[in-house]
Design a protein around this motif. Structure first.
Motif, short mmCIF file in Angstrom:
data_model
loop_
_atom_site.label_atom_id
_atom_site.label_comp_id
_atom_site.label_asym_id
_atom_site.label_seq_id
_atom_site.Cartn_x
_atom_site.Cartn_y
_atom_site.Cartn_z
N PHE A 196 -57.57 -52.97 59.64
CA PHE A 196 -57.98 -54.15 58.91
C PHE A 196 -56.81 -55.12 58.80
CE2 PHE A 196 -61.80 -52.03 57.28
CZ PHE A 196 -61.43 -50.70 57.37
N TYR A 241 -55.69 -58.31 56.42
CA TYR A 241 -55.95 -59.06 55.20
C TYR A 241 -54.89 -60.14 55.03
CZ TYR A 241 -59.47 -55.92 53.17
OH TYR A 241 -60.61 -55.20 52.92
N GLN A 256 -53.15 -62.49 51.86
CA GLN A 256 -53.05 -62.65 50.42
C GLN A 256 -52.44 -64.00 50.07
OE1 GLN A 256 -50.31 -60.10 48.26
NE2 GLN A 256 -51.37 -60.43 46.34
N ARG A 282 -56.72 -67.37 46.76
CA ARG A 282 -57.87 -66.60 47.23
C ARG A 282 -57.69 -65.09 47.11
NH1 ARG A 282 -61.15 -69.98 50.36
NH2 ARG A 282 -62.07 -68.18 51.41
N GLY A 283 -56.51 -64.66 46.67
CA GLY A 283 -56.28 -63.23 46.53
C GLY A 283 -56.21 -62.55 47.89
N LEU A 284 -56.70 -61.31 47.96
CA LEU A 284 -56.72 -60.55 49.20
C LEU A 284 -58.05 -60.78 49.91
CD1 LEU A 284 -55.26 -57.06 48.22
CD2 LEU A 284 -54.53 -58.41 50.18
N LEU A 341 -60.27 -60.40 53.54
CA LEU A 341 -60.35 -59.72 54.83
C LEU A 341 -60.52 -60.75 55.94
CD1 LEU A 341 -60.64 -57.04 56.46
CD2 LEU A 341 -63.10 -57.25 56.10
N TYR A 395 -61.76 -56.73 61.04
CA TYR A 395 -61.47 -55.32 61.14
C TYR A 395 -62.02 -54.73 62.42
CZ TYR A 395 -65.89 -53.07 59.50
OH TYR A 395 -67.17 -52.59 59.36
N ASP A 445 -66.05 -56.96 62.61
CA ASP A 445 -66.38 -58.09 61.74
C ASP A 445 -65.20 -59.04 61.71
OD1 ASP A 445 -67.81 -58.34 58.38
OD2 ASP A 445 -66.97 -59.88 59.69
N SER A 452 -65.71 -62.27 60.57
CA SER A 452 -66.25 -63.40 59.82
C SER A 452 -65.23 -64.02 58.87
CB SER A 452 -67.49 -62.96 59.02
OG SER A 452 -67.16 -61.92 58.13
N PHE A 511 -51.41 -58.62 55.46
CA PHE A 511 -51.34 -57.16 55.40
C PHE A 511 -52.23 -56.56 56.48
CE2 PHE A 511 -48.88 -56.35 51.70
CZ PHE A 511 -49.12 -57.37 50.80
N TYR A 543 -58.07 -47.52 52.09
CA TYR A 543 -57.12 -47.85 53.14
C TYR A 543 -55.69 -47.47 52.76
CZ TYR A 543 -60.67 -51.57 53.90
OH TYR A 543 -61.81 -52.31 54.05
N PHE A 582 -52.18 -49.34 53.31
CA PHE A 582 -51.66 -50.66 53.68
C PHE A 582 -50.23 -50.56 54.20
CE2 PHE A 582 -54.57 -54.01 52.28
CZ PHE A 582 -55.47 -53.29 51.51
N GLY A 583 -49.90 -51.49 55.07
CA GLY A 583 -48.51 -51.70 55.43
C GLY A 583 -47.83 -52.55 54.37
N SER A 584 -46.55 -52.81 54.58
CA SER A 584 -45.76 -53.56 53.59
C SER A 584 -45.97 -55.07 53.68
CB SER A 584 -44.27 -53.24 53.75
OG SER A 584 -44.05 -51.87 53.48
#
Lengths: 114, 112
Positions: free
Chosen positions: A33, A35, A37, A41-43, A45, A48, A56, A58, A91, A103, A105-107
């Motif tokens: 995935f 993402y 941030q 809008r926050g996190l 997607l 993926y 997806d 979209s 991310f 999930y 997550f990476g850094s």
């Protein structure tokens, strides 16, 4: 396992330049995935993949964004041309179906477009 | 249209007291909910999850409560510790999809 590895950690580029972000998922995970941030809008997607196939996309904001997963151990997110509004933390995360902890997550890559 | 909402951008509590973080969702298809914790300059890390067939899940100091009729979940941290200071994200998935939809996060500060 070293976890999800993203590179670079920080990227500063000029408007109009091409930017490529990289991700190595956890070995054995079959979903990946991307993402983004931002404060507003926050996190969110972007796209993926499952078994290296895009499922997806979209959330990809526009044609300037593209993502690939040529094999199970590598994915890229490319922005061409970059714009200041693309500045954000990106991310990458991976997961394996059936796990109950979502999930890993990476850094993240902090992208600044000036 | 935000499907997962965390209406409190920040929360401050004293060490040893309870921290309660709230999350609301709008999509009736969501059937799995997670909380993630995020420290600065790091990616979010999984904290605790709950399936829609349950109304409570506990893991040490962390408990998640789910109220399906109200489409509301909450994370309780008891007792709160300074090391709990972080941004907490609520996330949800459903309909057989692997996609996680995240809230915007709540920044928790635990004061010594």
């Amino acid at each position: 396992d070293a976890g999800v590895i993203q590179s670079p950690r920080h990227e500063v580029t000029e408007m109009g330049q091409e930017v490529t972000l990289r991700c190595k998922p956890i070995s054995g995970h079959n979903s990946l995935f991307w993402y983004r941030q931002t404060m507003m809008r926050g996190l969110e997607l972007l796209i993926y993949f499952n078994n290296n196939v895009p499922i997806d996309d979209s959330g990809m904001p526009e044609d300037r964004f593209s993502a690939k997963m040529p094999n199970a151990s590598f994915s890229t997110l490319k922005i061409q041309p970059s714009e200041p509004r693309d500045s954000a933390v990106y991310f990458c995360a991976s997961s394996s179906r059936g796990q109950d902890y979502g999930y890993t997550f990476g850094s993240g890559t902090r992208l600044t477009v000036v | 249209d935000q499907q997962v909402k965390q209406n409190s951008p920040s929360l401050s509590v004293q060490e040893g007291r309870i921290s309660i973080l709230n999350c609301d969702y709008t999509n009736s298809m969501f059937d799995y909910f997670l909380w993630y914790k995020k420290y600065p300059a790091e990616g979010p890390t999984f904290l605790i999850s709950i399936s829609s067939i349950k109304d409570k899940n506990e893991d040490g100091r962390f408990t998640v409560f789910l109220n399906k009729s109200a489409k509301h979940l909450s994370l309780h941290i008891v007792p709160s510790q300074p090391g709990d200071s972080a941004v907490y994200f609520c996330a949800a998935s459903g309909g057989g999809s692997e996609k996680l939809v995240f809230g915007k996060g709540t920044k928790l500060t635990v004061n010594p």
